[in-house]
Design a protein around this motif. Structure first.
Motif, PDB file in Angstrom:
ATOM      1  N   ASP A  22       1.422 -37.473  10.340  1.00 12.93           N
ATOM      2  CA  ASP A  22       0.834 -38.628   9.676  1.00 12.93           C
ATOM      3  C   ASP A  22      -0.639 -38.655  10.054  1.00 12.93           C
ATOM      4  N   ASN A  24      -2.861 -40.120   8.273  1.00 14.31           N
ATOM      5  CA  ASN A  24      -3.383 -41.212   7.449  1.00 14.31           C
ATOM      6  C   ASN A  24      -4.323 -42.066   8.298  1.00 14.31           C
ATOM      7  N   ARG A  37      -4.359 -41.017  15.170  1.00  7.34           N
ATOM      8  CA  ARG A  37      -3.166 -40.359  14.601  1.00  7.34           C
ATOM      9  C   ARG A  37      -3.303 -38.830  14.643  1.00  7.34           C
ATOM     10  N   HIS A  60       0.207 -37.249   4.203  1.00 11.55           N
ATOM     11  CA  HIS A  60      -0.371 -38.057   3.134  1.00 11.55           C
ATOM     12  C   HIS A  60      -1.625 -38.705   3.703  1.00 11.55           C
ATOM     13  N   GLY A  62      -3.678 -42.396   2.556  1.00  7.96           N
ATOM     14  CA  GLY A  62      -3.836 -43.477   1.588  1.00  7.96           C
ATOM     15  C   GLY A  62      -2.716 -43.460   0.550  1.00  7.96           C
ATOM     16  N   ARG A  63      -2.999 -44.105  -0.560  1.00  4.01           N
ATOM     17  CA  ARG A  63      -1.981 -44.201  -1.608  1.00  4.01           C
ATOM     18  C   ARG A  63      -2.536 -43.731  -2.957  1.00  4.01           C
ATOM     19  N   ARG A 119       0.453 -36.586  -1.322  1.00  2.00           N
ATOM     20  CA  ARG A 119       0.579 -37.565  -2.408  1.00  2.00           C
ATOM     21  C   ARG A 119      -0.305 -37.249  -3.612  1.00  2.00           C
ATOM     22  N   GLY A 152       4.609 -42.321  11.607  1.00  2.00           N
ATOM     23  CA  GLY A 152       4.150 -43.426  10.751  1.00  2.00           C
ATOM     24  C   GLY A 152       4.746 -43.419   9.357  1.00  2.00           C
ATOM     25  N   HIS A 155       9.720 -44.014   7.609  1.00  2.00           N
ATOM     26  CA  HIS A 155      10.462 -45.029   6.837  1.00  2.00           C
ATOM     27  C   HIS A 155      10.355 -44.772   5.339  1.00  2.00           C
ATOM     28  N   LYS A 202      -0.382 -55.023   4.250  1.00  2.00           N
ATOM     29  CA  LYS A 202       0.766 -54.518   3.472  1.00  2.00           C
ATOM     30  C   LYS A 202       1.848 -55.600   3.446  1.00  2.00           C
ATOM     31  N   ASP A 205       5.635 -55.068   1.990  1.00  2.00           N
ATOM     32  CA  ASP A 205       6.438 -54.222   2.894  1.00  2.00           C
ATOM     33  C   ASP A 205       6.950 -55.025   4.077  1.00  2.00           C
ATOM     34  N   GLY A 383       3.283 -48.397  11.681  1.00  2.00           N
ATOM     35  CA  GLY A 383       3.267 -49.828  11.392  1.00  2.00           C
ATOM     36  C   GLY A 383       4.594 -50.208  10.770  1.00  2.00           C
ATOM     37  N   GLY A 384       4.710 -49.935   9.468  1.00  2.00           N
ATOM     38  CA  GLY A 384       5.974 -50.178   8.763  1.00  2.00           C
ATOM     39  C   GLY A 384       7.112 -49.430   9.434  1.00  2.00           C
TER      40      GLY A 384
HETATM   41  O1  LIG Z   1      -0.158 -46.193   7.507  1.00  2.00           O
HETATM   42  C1  LIG Z   1       1.077 -46.124   7.524  1.00  2.00           C
HETATM   43  O2  LIG Z   1       1.801 -47.083   7.844  1.00  2.00           O
HETATM   44  C2  LIG Z   1       1.725 -44.791   7.240  1.00  2.00           C
HETATM   45  O3  LIG Z   1       0.783 -43.756   7.189  1.00  2.00           O
HETATM   46  C3  LIG Z   1       2.522 -44.877   5.952  1.00  2.00           C
HETATM   47  O4  LIG Z   1       1.682 -45.131   4.881  1.00  2.00           O
HETATM   48  P1  LIG Z   1       2.247 -45.874   3.564  1.00  2.00           P
HETATM   49  O5  LIG Z   1       2.511 -47.302   3.960  1.00  2.00           O
HETATM   50  O6  LIG Z   1       1.166 -45.732   2.541  1.00  2.00           O
HETATM   51  O7  LIG Z   1       3.531 -45.166   3.185  1.00  2.00           O
END
Ligand SMILES: O=C(O)[C@H](O)COP(=O)(O)O
Ligand SMILES: Nc1ncnc2c1ncn2[C@@H]1O[C@H](COP(=O)(O)OP(=O)(O)OP(=O)(O)O)[C@@H](O)[C@H]1O
Length: 403
Positions: A22, A24, A37, A60, A62-63, A119, A152, A155, A202, A205, A383-384
């Motif tokens: 991760d 990200n 990270r 990945h 971002g989105r 992504r 990260g 999930h 977020k 979520d 986080g999530g």
């Molecule tokens: O930042 C995060 O919580 C993880 O990298 C997952 O990213 P996402 O919420 O875009 O899936």
């Protein structure tokens, strides 16, 4: 769950090992503002490279919407990984295409490559099993072995997290093993009062997680972008603040259930507001106003918890036996909205209880605001992911490593 140590014992020299990390990380343009990270996955990447594996790192960032978008390129993360490893890291400008195939084929034993953002391919996040499977097949062609170390993202039921490990011999990396080891203790042996502080952006979520937390936590402190859906549910005006309108009925039910279950659900009593979101690039003064939580002007946006709330939340954390904190209390990236996050971070340091900070942005906030990481019990990269783990959910990326 087989761990990377077992893989190293079997021997990896000359084998292509796919590491789902991760990476990200928060970016300001192409500048990484917190590389936590990337550092977190170093032990795994190093151990593999040092024992002669041909390491293919994927993540990945971002989105993006299932297609290439330069704003979300992993190139800066690949460059930083190279700096931290002290070695050249090859970068493929696509994920499974010609560039990736050429870069991977060119790896010598002990070398590391990063492929472009997973992504950028619609198959990665697709809800359609066949579409995800097709992309997982393309990823599988790049490697002989899979190491899951992107805690990260565990999930997420995504191709690289869930479908790919089923197609290759799979192992958990050091980061996942360590995260699960610490978080598992929180599900088994929680010293009370157990206080959970939730914020961040977020919102959809994380609101769902509260449903479960109401049966586990003794106290829930709500801040960040999440707070406004609660304030709205109380019937307050929230102006142009972040709001998950469709979740208002659910949040109303959470508040009723909290009261019934004897869970203290604490909301901001004051907030900092401004007519617009601050400029995070120039960090120009935002001149926010402090208003009571039930007096947010219709044309203003709530961007941090206020001074009274800071004191209130610090007092609610002071006697905690265990604290889990996910999500900044405000837009901490701007100095005018960092005080709420700072106050909660300091309260975690001051409490005698065991403290866990979860989330890419929360961990970044702790570091960039100058706190000493070692003052916290554990800083999770998820986080999530950490929230859903604590909920007791089966996480796709962990389940996939188990069988
Ligand atoms: O930042 C995060 O919580 C993880 O990298 C997952 O990213 P996402 O919420 O875009 O899936
Ligand atoms: N009131 C607010 N309005 C809008 N954004 C906010 C507000 N409060 C905090 N944020 C933003 O929330 C972002 C972090 O939210 P996020 O939910 O992603 O945190 P995280 O859980 O630590 O990270 P992740 O889930 O990505 O690992 C920060 O960029 C911050 O600016």
């Amino acid at each position: 769950m087989k761990t990377i140590d077992e893989l190293l014992t079997e021997g990896v020299a000359g084998r292509r090992v796919f590491v789902r990390a991760d990476l990200n990380v928060p970016l300001d343009g192409t500048t990484i503002t917190d590389d936590g990270r990337i550092r977190a996955v170093l032990p795994t990447v190093k151990a593999l490279a040092e024992t002669g594996a041909r390491v293919v790192v994927a993540s990945h960032l971002g989105r993006p919407k299932g297609a290439p978008d330069p704003v979300f390129s992993l190139a800066p993360a690949a460059a930083r990984l190279g700096e931290l490893l002290g070695a050249d890291v090859a970068f493929a400008t696509d994920t499974v295409g010609e560039s990736a195939q050429t870069v991977v084929a060119g790896l010598a034993d002990g070398q590391v490559a990063v492929v472009e953002n997973l992504r950028f391919n619609a198959g990665e996040t697709s809800k359609d099993d066949a579409e995800r499977a097709a992309f997982a097949e393309q990823l599988a062609a790049l490697a002989d072995v899979y190491v899951g170390d992107g805690f990260g993202a565990v999930h997420r039921k995504h191709a690289s997290v869930y479908d790919l490990p089923a197609r290759l011999p799979h192992y958990a990396g050091y980061l996942i093993a360590n995260e699960v080891g610490v978080l598992k203790k929180l599900t088994e042996d929680v010293k009370r009062p157990y206080v959970v502080a939730l914020g961040g952006a977020k919102v959809s979520d994380k609101l769902a997680v509260i449903d479960q937390l109401l049966a586990k936590a003794d106290r829930l402190l709500i801040g960040g972008g999440m707070a406004y859906t609660f304030l709205k549910a109380k019937g307050y005006e929230v102006g142009i603040s972040l709001l998950q309108e469709d979740q208002v009925p659910a949040v109303t039910e959470y508040m009723e259930r909290a009261e019934k279950n004897g869970v203290e659900l604490v909301l901001p009593v004051d907030v900092l507001v401004a007519p617009e979101f601050p400029d995070l690039k120039t960090k120009a003064p935002a001149n926010p106003t402090t208003v009571a939580a039930d007096a947010i002007p219709a044309d203003q946006e709530g961007l941090d918890i206020g001074p009274e709330t800071r004191k209130l939340y610090a007092s609610k954390l002071a006697d905690a036996g265990t604290v889990f904190w996910n999500g900044p209390m405000g837009v901490f990236e701007h100095p005018d909205y960092a005080e709420g996050t700072k106050a909660v971070a300091q309260a975690l340091i001051d409490t005698p209880g065991f403290t866990v900070v979860g989330g890419g942005d929360s961990a970044a906030a702790v570091r960039t605001l100058g706190f000493d990481e070692s003052a916290f019990g554990h800083i999770s990269t998820g986080g999530g992911a950490s929230l859903e783990y604590l909920e007791g959910k089966t996480l796709p990326g962990l389940a996939a490593l188990e069988d």
